[in-house]
Design an enzyme around this catalytic site. Structure first.
Site, PDB file in Angstrom:
ATOM      1  N   ASP A 127      -3.873   5.979  11.156  1.00 16.03           N
ATOM      2  CA  ASP A 127      -3.898   4.520  11.167  1.00 16.03           C
ATOM      3  C   ASP A 127      -2.416   4.088  11.576  1.00 16.03           C
ATOM      4  O   ASP A 127      -2.406   2.937  11.638  1.00 16.03           O
ATOM      5  CB  ASP A 127      -4.334   4.012  10.013  1.00 16.03           C
ATOM      6  CG  ASP A 127      -3.589   4.460   8.675  1.00 16.03           C
ATOM      7  OD1 ASP A 127      -2.462   4.935   9.154  1.00 16.03           O
ATOM      8  OD2 ASP A 127      -3.643   4.098   7.441  1.00 16.03           O
TER       9      ASP A 127
ATOM     10  N   HIS B 257       0.091   4.040   7.308  1.00 19.81           N
ATOM     11  CA  HIS B 257       0.445   4.652   5.968  1.00 19.81           C
ATOM     12  C   HIS B 257       0.833   6.097   6.057  1.00 19.81           C
ATOM     13  O   HIS B 257       0.595   6.918   6.964  1.00 19.81           O
ATOM     14  CB  HIS B 257      -1.243   4.613   5.234  1.00 19.81           C
ATOM     15  CG  HIS B 257      -1.571   3.401   4.952  1.00 19.81           C
ATOM     16  ND1 HIS B 257      -2.769   2.923   5.408  1.00 19.81           N
ATOM     17  CD2 HIS B 257      -1.226   2.284   4.100  1.00 19.81           C
ATOM     18  CE1 HIS B 257      -2.932   1.779   4.833  1.00 19.81           C
ATOM     19  NE2 HIS B 257      -1.872   1.203   4.148  1.00 19.81           N
TER      20      HIS B 257
ATOM     21  N   SER C 274       0.752  -1.304  -0.089  1.00 16.24           N
ATOM     22  CA  SER C 274      -0.025   0.064  -0.080  1.00 16.24           C
ATOM     23  C   SER C 274       0.855   1.254  -0.084  1.00 16.24           C
ATOM     24  O   SER C 274       0.487   2.188  -0.808  1.00 16.24           O
ATOM     25  CB  SER C 274      -1.065   0.015   1.096  1.00 16.24           C
ATOM     26  OG  SER C 274      -0.145  -0.177   2.473  1.00 16.24           O
TER      27      SER C 274
END
Ligand SMILES: *[C@@H]1O[C@H](CO)[C@@H](O)[C@H](O)[C@H]1NC(C)=O
Length: 266
Positions: free
Chosen positions: A243, A246, A46
């Protein structure tokens, strides 16, 4: 000379002139293109695909100046065609998730700023993947090899490096973290062999975060890779989103520039 044979001569002269000149120009155009494009494969999960500016499944559309499109930067899309590069770079590749800003565009812009010429990006990163998802013969691995191969098939460019940011998902289970170094090295050697670029430059990122508690173990593996032509850029300390996993848009820009400098100093 009869009028017919005169007409014939004129026609032949016109045809030779037309086709002769035409193919000459094509040849010239091809040479110009082939000297041009520096191709970079972008792989990983990601934080390479880009989650900068994504919140509640939506991207905020913020494109920092460092990530702007540029006529010298193109991307290899999901249809295996070169197209204009723009954020989000992985939108048609990492389709299971909402993509935002990753390091790719900042990387390319910094490389262009250093006057390396045209840059071609081949996005291949998929969110949530472990290194075991990228073993030789797996769908992700095969897709990366295929995209990389197709991207230079027309002779329009040369693969310069794989830029790799992955490992967050290998921090959950201890056995994944312990096996990371061997698995990643195997991946590099397989890829170099399948692309037939034995000394392909790998620019990898040492993790800034992880999904589990074995982040330090994976970082140790990444920082300890001893293969030749493998460079490591450390992302530790870069600001993360709420979070805690990220990178923010600003962090992705920072990282992209660092990755470009690692390439340029290579
Ligand atoms: C990654 O591997 C796991 C376990 O084998 C599998 O369940 C998952 O679907 C794979 N993910 C991708 C994107 O291939």
């Amino acid at each position: 000379m009869s009028i017919l044979s005169w007409l014939f001569c004129v026609l032949v002269t016109i045809l030779i002139g037309h086709y002769g000149r035409g193919s000459g120009q094509d040849e010239e155009a091809k040479v110009k293109v082939s000297a041009a494009k520096n191709v970079f494969i972008l792989g990983g999960q990601s934080n390479m695909a880009g989650r900068g500016g994504v919140r509640d499944g939506k991207w905020d559309g913020n494109v920092p100046p460092e990530c702007k499109s540029n006529p010298l930067i193109s991307r290899f899309n999901a249809q295996l065609q070169w197209a204009e590069a723009r954020e989000p770079l992985h939108a048609d590749i990492d389709v299971g998730k909402t993509c935002g800003v990753g390091p790719g565009m900042a990387f390319a812009n910094e490389a262009v700023r250093a006057r390396i010429g045209e840059v071609g990006l081949v996005p291949c990163a998929i969110g949530g993947t472990r290194i075991s998802n990228w073993t030789r013969g797996s769908p992700l691995y095969n897709n990366l090899v295929r995209r990389a191969t197709e991207s230079v098939k027309d002779g329009s460019g040369t693969i310069r490096a794989l830029v790799w940011y992955q490992g967050e998902s290998d921090t959950v289970r201890e056995e994944d973290a312990v096996a990371y170094k061997a698995n990643f090295q195997r991946f590099i050697l397989d890829l170099r062999s399948d692309l037939r670029i034995p000394s392909l430059l790998i620019i990898q990122v040492a993790l800034a975060s992880g999904e589990g508690k074995f982040t330090e173990k994976v970082r140790e593996a990444q920082l300890g890779i001893k293969l030749s032509n493998v460079k490591c850029v450390d992302a530790k300390g870069l600001q993360l989103k709420e979070d805690k996993l990220h990178l923010t848009t600003a962090s992705e820009v920072h990282l992209g520039i660092k990755l470009a400098r690692a390439y340029l100093s290579h």
